[in-house]
Design a protein around this motif. Structure first.
Motif: not given
Length: 826
Positions: A132-134, A201-204, A222-224
């Motif tokens: 799910r993270a991917k 950008e992205g997620f931890r 925050t996935g910017c």
């Protein structure tokens, strides 16, 4: 509100998996959509996927793609590789699970193969979060693709560090921080692609076995989607390929206010201070207002961000253009060029035409095509042409332009300048691309001219807009071309269009739907009462754009393009002279049929070929009388394989004849239906009024004043320049004709001294107006552009230089030689 009963988790999971289960013949709009679908399926089932084999066309259109399980295949053993002490675990075990898609004729992708079976254990529920993270990261990439801001114009960078410095300074002034993200390197360890992203950008990612902490760090990512991506070009510089300005989080207060605003925003400081406390929706609106207000970003005195409609002129191009224009004017005083400047006195648009182009327009300027295919082919320079078709059905060039601004006012200036240099004459029909600014300018500047969209431009645009559909079918290009070029009957056209949409499943294509709504502006079955000159058939055979494209590349010097342009111009004109000679020295046996013999003697071979085709087809026509009204006889003409009948009216009083197909009005060649009526009435020769002069061998013969209309006005200054240009044109025409033989050349040369003596006698009897106009000498230290914009006239007897300009439309016209050095405008 009561809670609805909840189904058990097993039922929900089965329903969810069934919804995302691939099926044979499923359709997807794009390869990415199919990849996203298979990824979602893989997440629900419990495995990773990757893109595998693909097939592409010469234009990199994917025609086939296979998505596989990440454990597909086997690891290859490299030759000479040493055995590692701690080898990586084997992950590939030849898993057969896959999904294959193929491009269909309608541009969509269809599932042709689906293998659901795996030869390994699937991921457990405890490891699903990794998948799910991917997926979240993948969604962020998809969002970024939709948010690319095409209105931002950025420079090329010498190094990757320079690009990072630029984006870092931009970020500081907007109010966010950045970091380097993914990159691609060549075998020589050269960075070929680099992505700079917002720090959010992205997620931890959650690490395996990580213990829960009492005071976890706050979530900052925050996935910017905001980013800038650069790629290495063949020239060795880095070019920005993606620039996303949108952020999905509140921005900080900018570190600098050194921004050039295009317009003031009320309470701007309050907007900035409130941004951190606003909602997500408020943030979106405020970011939109913030980015709309930024037109330029200062960085080392360079303007890196520009408006979309203003193209930057490459360094040295302005000077090279003026050098070429001045050189041409030195060689030929009747050469004309004009320059439009903006409110900052920056050169924006250029137009030029030589005497031969003006002569050609006088003969064949009834139909003009404004060729702007640089928009389609992506030229490095915005080069446009005014073209037409001559009596040999060859392309002729009436003028050329470099357009660094494509606004309505720029087009108005261009069309007004073109009309002015062509002695105030405007074409009967003008063909252009489907551009709103162009349409508005033509309606304002050329009232009474029929404006149509060029079908050749539409075809070229379709190749780009429907690229996947074109490459997914071998016959779509043919069927689409028939709708554009072949039909002369409305019912046949509408039927063929409907059949094409159904055959290739294109009923929902928005581009085609909008094109069809505008069909009366381009389809050949409409507007046939205005002359068209069959220019579409000439454009299908001759394409100047492909000959000029590579010379307009930014990597080439502009002067080399001008040299190539002049070479092409000379080749075209030599081809016309050769066609003239061939037409007059034809060795073919004259046709035995009287009307064909008459047409062969009058028409050029190219025009005669059109007439001969109609003459042959009239044999298949059947004629029925429909009664008479006074001197007018009505006929119905049918063709066996055609469903629609055509109606012909013949007036015995003056011999006029008209047909409902309107081929004569549209092309200038009489149609088969009229020829059938003439033959029935025992008229064995074509009436002279139906042999249009523009298709005759002697199309360029006649009195010079008839071909060069001119009217004097009350302004002595403008009358002087007009008289000069008019006379240059007349003598250019006379010189072109006299040069065809030694005898005519000798005659003109013998008469030149006598003519000059007579001119001197007229000038002595009535003093010239020249001294009254020339009041100041040329001051070379003064900027010539400033003087021209101020609306002054300066004249230099030694160089015959003058500027005639005005501030009304910000344009400069140069009917004589320019004295300023080209280096002043580099």
């Amino acid at each position: 509100m009561t809670d609805a009963p909840r189904p058990n988790s097993t039922t929900m999971e089965d329903a969810n998996n069934a919804r995302w289960l691939p099926r044979i013949d499923m359709l997807f709009e794009s390869e990415n959509e199919a990849y996203e679908f298979y990824n979602t399926y893989a997440e629900n089932v419990g495995f990773f996927v990757r893109r595998s084999t693909l097939w592409t066309t010469s234009k990199n259109i994917i025609t086939r793609r296979t998505f596989v399980c990440s454990r597909e295949g086997f690891r290859e053993k490299k030759k000479g590789a040493k055995e590692a002490k701690c080898p990586r675990p084997e992950t590939r075990i030849g898993c057969p699970a896959c999904m294959t898609i193929r491009l269909t004729p309608n541009g969509r992708y269809r599932v042709t193969e689906f293998v659901p079976n795996h030869n390994h254990q699937l991921a457990a529920a405890s490891t699903i979060h990794m998948l799910r993270a991917k997926k979240m990261r993948r969604k962020a990439r998809a969002v970024r693709a939709d948010l690319v801001d095409d209105t931002v114009r950025t420079p090329e960078f010498e190094t990757e560090d320079e690009a990072y410095e630029f984006y870092s300074m931009y970020a500081g002034r907007i109010g966010f921080s950045i970091r380097r993200a993914s990159m691609t390197m060549s075998a020589e360890n050269v960075i070929t692609r680099r992505m700079f992203v917002c720090s959010r950008e992205g997620f931890r990612e959650k690490k395996k076995g990580a213990k829960r902490v009492k005071k976890p760090r706050p979530e900052t990512r925050t996935g910017c989607p905001a980013c800038m991506i650069i790629r290495l070009t063949p020239s060795g510089k880095y070019h920005v390929t993606e620039f996303v300005t949108y952020h999905n989080h509140p921005l900080s207060v900018p570190s600098s206010t050194d921004l050039v605003m295009s317009h003031s925003v009320e309470n701007g400081q309050d907007d900035e201070s409130d941004m951190a406390d606003g909602s997500a929706d408020d943030t979106v609106h405020k970011q939109a207002r913030s980015h709309q207000s930024i037109s330029l970003l200062s960085l080392d005195s360079k303007n890196y961000l520009r408006s979309k409609r203003v193209k930057s002129i490459q360094v040295g191009d302005a000077g090279a253009t003026l050098e070429y224009l001045q050189k041409m004017q030195d060689n030929n005083p009747s050469f004309f060029y004009a320059v439009q400047v903006d409110e900052d006195d920056n050169m924006t648009n250029f137009f030029w035409a030589d005497a031969k182009s003006m002569m050609d327009y006088n003969y064949f300027g009834d139909v003009v095509c404004f060729d702007t295919t640089y928009k389609i082919y992506g030229y490095g320079r915005p080069f446009a042409l005014f073209i037409g078709v001559n009596h040999h059905k060859q392309i002729v060039i009436f003028g050329a332009a470099l357009l660094y601004d494509e606004g309505t006012e720029s087009f108005k200036w261009l069309f007004e300048t073109f009309k002015s240099v062509m002695s105030g004459s405007q074409p009967k029909t003008v063909l252009t691309d489907r551009d709103a600014a162009m349409s508005e300018a033509i309606a304002a500047v050329w009232p009474g001219t029929s404006h149509r969209f060029c079908v050749w431009h539409i075809y070229q645009n379709a190749v780009e807009q429907l690229s996947q559909a074109f490459h997914g079918s071998r016959t779509l290009g043919y069927d689409f071309g028939r709708c554009l070029f072949d039909f002369e009957d409305e019912e046949e056209f509408l039927s063929a269009w409907k059949t094409m949409l159904q055959k290739y499943d294109l009923q929902d294509n928005q581009w085609l739907a909008k094109l069809f709504d505008e069909r009366e502006k381009w389809a050949l079955v409409y507007g046939r009462e205005t002359f068209y000159a069959d220019i579409k058939s000439v454009q299908q055979k001759e394409n100047l754009s492909t000959e000029l494209k590579k010379y307009l590349s930014p990597e080439r010097e502009l002067l080399s393009f001008f040299e190539h342009y002049e070479r092409i111009l000379d080749e075209r004109r030599c081809a016309e002279l050769q066609a003239d000679a061939n037409a007059n020295l034809s060795t073919k046996k004259p046709p035995s049929i009287r009307m064909l013999r008459q047409a062969a003697n009058a028409y050029t071979p190219a025009a005669f070929k059109m007439f001969e085709r109609e003459f042959e087809l009239y044999m298949d026509c059947m004629l029925y009388g429909c009664g008479e009204t006074g001197t007018i006889s009505n006929y119905r003409v049918t063709v066996e394989e055609k469903a629609k009948d055509h109606f012909v009216k013949f007036d015995s009083l003056d011999g006029t004849v008209t047909c409902s197909c309107k081929k004569f009005e549209f092309i200038g060649i009489q149609c088969r239906h009229v020829l059938k009526v003439l033959d029935t009435r025992n008229i064995k020769e074509l009436p002279p009024q139906y042999i249009v002069k523009r298709w005759r061998k002697d199309a360029k013969a006649g009195v010079l004043s008839d071909n060069c209309p001119f009217s004097f006005d009350s302004d002595p200054q403008s009358s002087l320049s007009k008289r000069y240009n008019y006379l240059c044109r007349i003598f250019s025409i006379a010189a072109a004709r006299a040069a065809k033989s030694v005898e005519s050349y000798a005659f003109i040369e013998s008469q030149s001294d006598m003519l000059m003596d007579q001119v001197d006698q007229v000038l002595q009897a009535r003093p010239s107006e020249m001294p009254a106009l020339i009041t100041t000498s040329c001051d070379r230290s003064q900027n010539p552009v400033e003087s021209a914009v101020a609306g002054t006239l300066r004249y230099d007897k030694a160089n015959q230089a003058s500027f005639i300009g005005g501030t009304a439309n910000g344009s400069l016209t140069f009917p004589f030689t320019l004295t300023a050095s080209p280096s002043e405008y580099c």
